[in-house]
Design a protein around this motif. Structure first.
Motif, PDB file in Angstrom:
ATOM      1  N   THR A 154       0.836  -1.204   0.000  1.00  0.00           N
ATOM      2  CA  THR A 154       0.000   0.000   0.000  1.00  0.00           C
ATOM      3  C   THR A 154       0.869   1.251   0.000  1.00  0.00           C
ATOM      4  OG1 THR A 154      -0.277  -0.120   2.419  1.00  0.00           O
ATOM      5  CG2 THR A 154      -2.000  -1.125   1.040  1.00  0.00           C
ATOM      6  N   GLY A 155       2.020   1.190   0.665  1.00  0.00           N
ATOM      7  CA  GLY A 155       2.951   2.324   0.640  1.00  0.00           C
ATOM      8  C   GLY A 155       3.479   2.587  -0.751  1.00  0.00           C
ATOM      9  N   LEU A 156       3.767   1.522  -1.467  1.00  0.00           N
ATOM     10  CA  LEU A 156       4.259   1.636  -2.840  1.00  0.00           C
ATOM     11  C   LEU A 156       3.206   2.278  -3.749  1.00  0.00           C
ATOM     12  CD1 LEU A 156       6.668   0.901  -4.649  1.00  0.00           C
ATOM     13  CD2 LEU A 156       5.565  -1.297  -5.073  1.00  0.00           C
ATOM     14  N   MET A 157       1.934   2.060  -3.436  1.00  0.00           N
ATOM     15  CA  MET A 157       0.849   2.595  -4.247  1.00  0.00           C
ATOM     16  C   MET A 157       0.552   4.073  -3.927  1.00  0.00           C
ATOM     17  SD  MET A 157      -1.497  -0.839  -4.139  1.00  0.00           S
ATOM     18  CE  MET A 157      -2.923  -0.121  -4.915  1.00  0.00           C
ATOM     19  N   GLY A 158       1.083   4.601  -2.815  1.00  0.00           N
ATOM     20  CA  GLY A 158       0.949   6.021  -2.522  1.00  0.00           C
ATOM     21  C   GLY A 158      -0.016   6.353  -1.403  1.00  0.00           C
ATOM     22  N   ALA A 159      -0.177   7.651  -1.202  1.00  0.00           N
ATOM     23  CA  ALA A 159      -0.927   8.184  -0.063  1.00  0.00           C
ATOM     24  C   ALA A 159      -2.371   7.690  -0.012  1.00  0.00           C
ATOM     25  CB  ALA A 159      -0.900   9.711  -0.095  1.00  0.00           C
ATOM     26  N   GLN A 160      -3.034   7.665  -1.136  1.00  0.00           N
ATOM     27  CA  GLN A 160      -4.439   7.226  -1.174  1.00  0.00           C
ATOM     28  C   GLN A 160      -4.562   5.781  -0.689  1.00  0.00           C
ATOM     29  OE1 GLN A 160      -7.149   9.087  -2.284  1.00  0.00           O
ATOM     30  NE2 GLN A 160      -8.668   7.476  -2.418  1.00  0.00           N
ATOM     31  N   SER A 161      -3.684   4.924  -1.138  1.00  0.00           N
ATOM     32  CA  SER A 161      -3.738   3.515  -0.730  1.00  0.00           C
ATOM     33  C   SER A 161      -3.345   3.328   0.725  1.00  0.00           C
ATOM     34  CB  SER A 161      -2.841   2.666  -1.625  1.00  0.00           C
ATOM     35  OG  SER A 161      -3.397   2.597  -2.918  1.00  0.00           O
ATOM     36  N   ILE A 162      -2.385   4.120   1.192  1.00  0.00           N
ATOM     37  CA  ILE A 162      -2.013   4.063   2.606  1.00  0.00           C
ATOM     38  C   ILE A 162      -3.227   4.402   3.462  1.00  0.00           C
ATOM     39  CG2 ILE A 162      -0.671   5.234   4.407  1.00  0.00           C
ATOM     40  CD1 ILE A 162       1.616   5.488   2.309  1.00  0.00           C
ATOM     41  N   ALA A 163      -3.889   5.488   3.124  1.00  0.00           N
ATOM     42  CA  ALA A 163      -5.062   5.918   3.890  1.00  0.00           C
ATOM     43  C   ALA A 163      -6.196   4.907   3.774  1.00  0.00           C
ATOM     44  CB  ALA A 163      -5.520   7.293   3.406  1.00  0.00           C
ATOM     45  N   SER A 164      -6.430   4.394   2.581  1.00  0.00           N
ATOM     46  CA  SER A 164      -7.497   3.411   2.386  1.00  0.00           C
ATOM     47  C   SER A 164      -7.235   2.137   3.180  1.00  0.00           C
ATOM     48  CB  SER A 164      -7.643   3.068   0.903  1.00  0.00           C
ATOM     49  OG  SER A 164      -8.090   4.186   0.181  1.00  0.00           O
ATOM     50  N   ALA A 165      -5.973   1.712   3.227  1.00  0.00           N
ATOM     51  CA  ALA A 165      -5.633   0.510   3.993  1.00  0.00           C
ATOM     52  C   ALA A 165      -5.904   0.730   5.474  1.00  0.00           C
ATOM     53  CB  ALA A 165      -4.171   0.137   3.770  1.00  0.00           C
ATOM     54  N   THR A 166      -5.514   1.883   5.988  1.00  0.00           N
ATOM     55  CA  THR A 166      -5.732   2.164   7.405  1.00  0.00           C
ATOM     56  C   THR A 166      -7.219   2.191   7.728  1.00  0.00           C
ATOM     57  OG1 THR A 166      -3.654   3.376   7.558  1.00  0.00           O
ATOM     58  CG2 THR A 166      -5.296   3.813   9.278  1.00  0.00           C
ATOM     59  N   VAL A 167      -8.000   2.849   6.898  1.00  0.00           N
ATOM     60  CA  VAL A 167      -9.449   2.902   7.120  1.00  0.00           C
ATOM     61  C   VAL A 167     -10.044   1.491   7.095  1.00  0.00           C
ATOM     62  CG1 VAL A 167     -11.645   3.657   6.109  1.00  0.00           C
ATOM     63  CG2 VAL A 167      -9.740   5.269   6.328  1.00  0.00           C
ATOM     64  N   ALA A 168      -9.630   0.676   6.133  1.00  0.00           N
ATOM     65  CA  ALA A 168     -10.171  -0.682   6.010  1.00  0.00           C
ATOM     66  C   ALA A 168      -9.820  -1.543   7.221  1.00  0.00           C
ATOM     67  CB  ALA A 168      -9.654  -1.340   4.725  1.00  0.00           C
ATOM     68  N   VAL A 169      -8.567  -1.485   7.655  1.00  0.00           N
ATOM     69  CA  VAL A 169      -8.147  -2.276   8.814  1.00  0.00           C
ATOM     70  C   VAL A 169      -8.847  -1.771  10.067  1.00  0.00           C
ATOM     71  CG1 VAL A 169      -6.197  -2.831  10.334  1.00  0.00           C
ATOM     72  CG2 VAL A 169      -5.916  -2.977   7.853  1.00  0.00           C
ATOM     73  N   GLU A 170      -8.811  -0.467  10.286  1.00  0.00           N
ATOM     74  CA  GLU A 170      -9.377   0.086  11.517  1.00  0.00           C
ATOM     75  C   GLU A 170     -10.890  -0.110  11.603  1.00  0.00           C
ATOM     76  OE1 GLU A 170      -7.600   0.564  13.917  1.00  0.00           O
ATOM     77  OE2 GLU A 170      -5.726   1.529  13.337  1.00  0.00           O
ATOM     78  N   ARG A 171     -11.578  -0.091  10.482  1.00  0.00           N
ATOM     79  CA  ARG A 171     -13.024  -0.338  10.496  1.00  0.00           C
ATOM     80  C   ARG A 171     -13.305  -1.707  11.113  1.00  0.00           C
ATOM     81  NH1 ARG A 171     -14.539   1.387   5.539  1.00  0.00           N
ATOM     82  NH2 ARG A 171     -13.521  -0.402   4.612  1.00  0.00           N
ATOM     83  N   VAL A 172     -12.541  -2.710  10.696  1.00  0.00           N
ATOM     84  CA  VAL A 172     -12.703  -4.065  11.222  1.00  0.00           C
ATOM     85  C   VAL A 172     -12.264  -4.130  12.682  1.00  0.00           C
ATOM     86  CG1 VAL A 172     -11.899  -6.458  11.014  1.00  0.00           C
ATOM     87  CG2 VAL A 172     -12.475  -5.152   8.956  1.00  0.00           C
ATOM     88  N   VAL A 173     -11.117  -3.559  12.979  1.00  0.00           N
ATOM     89  CA  VAL A 173     -10.580  -3.589  14.337  1.00  0.00           C
ATOM     90  C   VAL A 173     -11.545  -2.921  15.317  1.00  0.00           C
ATOM     91  CG1 VAL A 173      -8.728  -2.685  15.816  1.00  0.00           C
ATOM     92  CG2 VAL A 173      -8.170  -3.794  13.642  1.00  0.00           C
ATOM     93  N   LEU A 174     -12.042  -1.760  14.966  1.00  0.00           N
ATOM     94  CA  LEU A 174     -12.971  -1.049  15.854  1.00  0.00           C
ATOM     95  C   LEU A 174     -14.232  -1.873  16.112  1.00  0.00           C
ATOM     96  CD1 LEU A 174     -12.514   2.526  14.405  1.00  0.00           C
ATOM     97  CD2 LEU A 174     -12.043   1.842  16.788  1.00  0.00           C
TER      98      LEU A 174
END
Length: 177
Positions: free
Chosen positions: A90-110
Motif C-alpha cells: 500500500t505504501g508503494l501505491m501512494g498516499a491514497q492507498s495508505i489511507a485506504s488501507a488504514t481505514v479498512a483495517v481500523e473499520r474491522v478492528v474497531l
C-alpha cells in the motif's frame, strides 16, 4: 457462560489475538513508512505517530499476557509478515492507498474491539481496561486516514474490501489457533 451465544468468553484468547493484531499493525506502519519515504513523504509524521500508538497498544496486551501467564498467539508472526507486506504494497501505491488501507483495517478492528467489550462486560475487568485503553487511538487512526481519501473508485473499493476481508480472516484464524 455467555447465555446469548451459548459459549464461554475466553478473555485470554481475545488478549492474545489483540496482541498479535497490534504486532501486525506495527508492521503495517513499518512497511508503509519504508515506502512513504519515496511515495508519500507528507504522511511520514502521521505514520510514525500511528506506529508509536500501535507499539504502545502491543505493550498493553503484552503486559496483560504476562500477568496472565499466557504465551503469544500462534498467529503473532503471521500478523507481522502479513502486516509488513500489506504496508509495503500500500505504501508503494501512494498516499491514497495508505489511507485506504488504514481505514479498512481500523473499520474491522474497531468493530471487533467494541464487540469484545460487549462480550466481556464485567466478567474480566482487566481485559476490559486493556481493550478500552486503545479504542480512542484506533478511532483516531481511522478518522485521520479517512480525511486523506479524496475519491473512491472501483479499484480503491476492491482494495479496501480485500484488506477488510483479510483482516477479518486473520482475526478468525487467530481465535482458532
Amino acid at each position: 457462560m455467555d447465555s446469548a451465544r451459548g459459549s464461554t468468553i475466553d478473555a485470554g484468547r481475545i488478549i492474545k489475538v489483540n496482541h498479535a493484531g497490534e504486532h501486525g499493525a506495527t508492521n503495517i506502519y513499518a512497511g508503509q513508512i519504508a515506502m512513504a519515504r519515496l511515495r508519500a513523504p507528507s504522511l511520514l509524521p502521521e505514520l510514525a505517530e500511528f506506529k508509536a500508538h500501535e507499539e504502545r497498544h502491543r505493550a498493553i496486551f503484552a503486559k496483560e499476557l504476562k500477568r496472565r501467564g499466557l504465551p503469544r498467539c500462534r498467529s503473532y508472526w503471521l500478523c507481522a509478515l502479513g502486516g509488513y507486506v500489506l504496508g509495503l504494497l500500500t505504501g508503494l501505491m501512494g498516499a491514497q492507498s495508505i489511507a485506504s488501507a488504514t481505514v479498512a483495517v481500523e473499520r474491522v478492528v474497531l468493530r471487533h474491539l467494541r464487540q469484545q467489550l460487549l462480550e466481556i462486560g464485567n466478567a474480566d475487568p482487566d481485559a476490559t481496561v486493556a481493550i478500552s485503553a486503545i479504542l480512542s487511538e484506533e478511532q483516531q487512526h481511522h478518522d485521520q486516514s479517512a480525511k486523506h481519501i479524496r475519491h473512491t473508485g472501483v479499484i480503491d473499493r476492491l482494495i479496501g474490501s480485500g484488506i477488510s476481508a483479510a483482516t477479518e480472516a486473520v482475526i478468525w484464524l487467530g481465535m482458532r489457533l
